[in-house]
Scaffold this active site. Structure first.
Site, PDB file in Angstrom:
ATOM      1  N   LYS A 173       0.848  -1.208   0.084  1.00  0.00           N
ATOM      2  CA  LYS A 173      -0.066   0.134   0.017  1.00  0.00           C
ATOM      3  C   LYS A 173       0.823   1.264   0.196  1.00  0.00           C
ATOM      4  O   LYS A 173       1.363   1.778   0.973  1.00  0.00           O
ATOM      5  CB  LYS A 173      -0.737   0.026   1.246  1.00  0.00           C
ATOM      6  CG  LYS A 173      -2.357   0.898   1.002  1.00  0.00           C
ATOM      7  CD  LYS A 173      -2.153   2.267   0.745  1.00  0.00           C
ATOM      8  CE  LYS A 173      -1.650   3.028   1.997  1.00  0.00           C
ATOM      9  NZ  LYS A 173      -1.600   4.655   1.556  1.00  0.00           N
ATOM     10  N   GLU A 176      -0.558   7.557  -1.745  1.00  0.00           N
ATOM     11  CA  GLU A 176      -1.466   8.047  -2.583  1.00  0.00           C
ATOM     12  C   GLU A 176      -1.002   9.254  -3.382  1.00  0.00           C
ATOM     13  O   GLU A 176      -1.274   9.666  -4.487  1.00  0.00           O
ATOM     14  CB  GLU A 176      -2.783   8.346  -2.105  1.00  0.00           C
ATOM     15  CG  GLU A 176      -3.052   9.237  -1.107  1.00  0.00           C
ATOM     16  CD  GLU A 176      -2.609   8.638   0.331  1.00  0.00           C
ATOM     17  OE1 GLU A 176      -3.219   9.414   1.210  1.00  0.00           O
ATOM     18  OE2 GLU A 176      -2.093   7.839   0.377  1.00  0.00           O
ATOM     19  N   SER A 226       4.889   8.850   9.764  1.00  0.00           N
ATOM     20  CA  SER A 226       5.002   9.729  11.002  1.00  0.00           C
ATOM     21  C   SER A 226       4.881   8.926  12.109  1.00  0.00           C
ATOM     22  O   SER A 226       4.511   7.775  12.308  1.00  0.00           O
ATOM     23  CB  SER A 226       3.861  10.572  10.791  1.00  0.00           C
ATOM     24  OG  SER A 226       2.525  10.192  10.991  1.00  0.00           O
ATOM     25  N   CYS A 281      13.973  11.006   5.072  1.00  0.00           N
ATOM     26  CA  CYS A 281      13.794  10.664   6.508  1.00  0.00           C
ATOM     27  C   CYS A 281      15.019  11.151   7.449  1.00  0.00           C
ATOM     28  O   CYS A 281      14.696  11.564   8.545  1.00  0.00           O
ATOM     29  CB  CYS A 281      13.632   9.086   6.652  1.00  0.00           C
ATOM     30  SG  CYS A 281      12.187   8.523   5.922  1.00  0.00           S
TER      31      CYS A 281
END
Length: 375
Positions: A173, A176, A226, A281
């Site tokens: 997943k 988006e 997050s 990151c």
């Protein structure tokens, strides 16, 4: 309008939720595509496809699985330019950064190419009186990855590369915000010889995440994002008896000592703090110089360095970094800058008014620098 579809059981799949998210071109601020958002049923369809593929894939000997990884690596390298341009068009990072994103993912695929050796178990004769001990390494089954926007090639490959090489099947997943590259990677995995259903991609929001975290056939979940969502993913996945690794909230801090090589410090800080528009990151947004003399020199050198940093469109080969990923992200950064000013920090360089000629609606923000920041 281009629709970005799910990839399930070896083919593009049209979802029926009727829900979509806009995919923007951060360089222009225009909507370039829309991505389908999955229902719980569509996530289940992907999981079932992975489950159906598991028996055949897990019983394929490791050497043959490794050959698929070798071919996948070759195909990604052969399509590097296409993948980098696609990545930059949705994320906004410059092409060189996009190629680095892909290459860092390939480094884990290279490791997965040697998986037969890593899969060897152990045997200890005479561990105790009349006791021999042996261990076996076996795949879990269907596993899943939930990945962030900032590295849409690297982090998915970090997750699915090893998981698939050891015999698991995978449901991905992706974010988006920039979903096209993960779909293309799944297509290349199929072309490399992985059977249908070994790697599936479903797009979505919290509905899709929850469907993965609660699905009884998903045995493990890997997440990067997050800190708040990492806590949620870990707690929900663990409550549903899954192995979970949830990685959130990564940022670096630096200390500059008085004997530091300041030329190297400035070079490294420019890349670490501002590279990829600070969306890595491991970006380095906070630096603590030791002593006033070090601090004064660091400030003077950084103020001189910042004007040489070129902000441009992602296809500009001379740009150091491009736009951030969405208008909301740009506005959030501007809000943090304003908060710093209100709390009394000295804003030495203000990048909020930056505008790129011909791309005034793009999500650009210039380099900014604070000094004398208090806790």
């Amino acid at each position: 309008m281009r629709d970005i579809r799910h990839f399930i059981d070896g083919a593009a799949f049209d979802g029926a939720s009727g829900r979509f998210a806009d995919v923007f071109d951060p360089n222009t601020g225009e909507v370039q595509a829309r991505v389908q958002l999955a229902t719980t049923g569509e996530v289940d369809r992907a999981v079932q496809a992975a489950q159906n593929a598991f028996d055949g894939w897990s019983s394929t000997n490791p050497q043959r699985r490794a050959r698929v990884m070798f071919e996948f690596k070759r195909l990604v390298e052969a399509n590097m330019d296409e993948l980098a341009e696609l990545l930059s068009s949705e994320h906004g990072k410059v092409i060189a950064d996009s190629k680095g994103d892909i290459q860092r993912g390939l480094e884990v695929i290279e490791f997965a190419c040697g998986i037969p050796h890593a899969l060897k178990g152990e045997y200890t004769y005479g561990a105790g009186p009349g006791i021999d001990v042996y261990s076996m390494r076996q795949p879990l089954g269907v596993v899943a990855g939930i990945t962030p926007f900032n590295f849409p090639a690297m982090i998915p490959m970090w997750m699915f590369g090893v998981a698939i090489a050891v015999g698991n099947t995978f449901v991905l997943k992706p974010s988006e915000r920039d979903p096209s590259v993960p779909v293309r990677l799944a297509e290349l995995m199929l072309e490399a010889g992985a059977p249908n259903g070994v790697l599936n991609v479903v797009h979505g929001d919290k509905t899709a995440v929850d469907a993965i975290l609660t699905h009884p056939l998903v045995h493990a979940v890997s997440f990067v994002g997050s800190s708040d969502i990492a806590h949620y993913v870990y707690q929900t996945g663990a409550a549903n008896h899954k192995r979970v690794q949830a990685m959130g909230g990564a940022k670096n801090h630096g200390i500059v000592l008085p004997d530091a090589d300041m030329d190297q410090v400035i070079k490294d800080l420019a890349g670490a703090a501002y590279g990829s528009a600070g969306e890595r990151c491991m970006a380095l947004p906070v630096v603590v110089p030791v002593g006033k003399k070090t601090a004064d020199e660091l400030r003077e050198r950084m103020v001189a360095e910042i004007p040489s940093m070129r902000v441009g469109v992602s296809t500009d080969a001379g740009a150091h970094y491009g736009p951030v990923v969405t208008a909301q992200h740009r506005d959030r950064i501007a809000g943090w800058i304003e908060k710093g000013v209100q709390e009394g920090a000295e804003l030495v360089v203000d990048g909020r008014d930056f505008s790129l000629q011909g791309h005034e609606k793009g999500y650009f923000i210039g380099p900014s620098l604070f000094d004398h920041v208090k806790p």
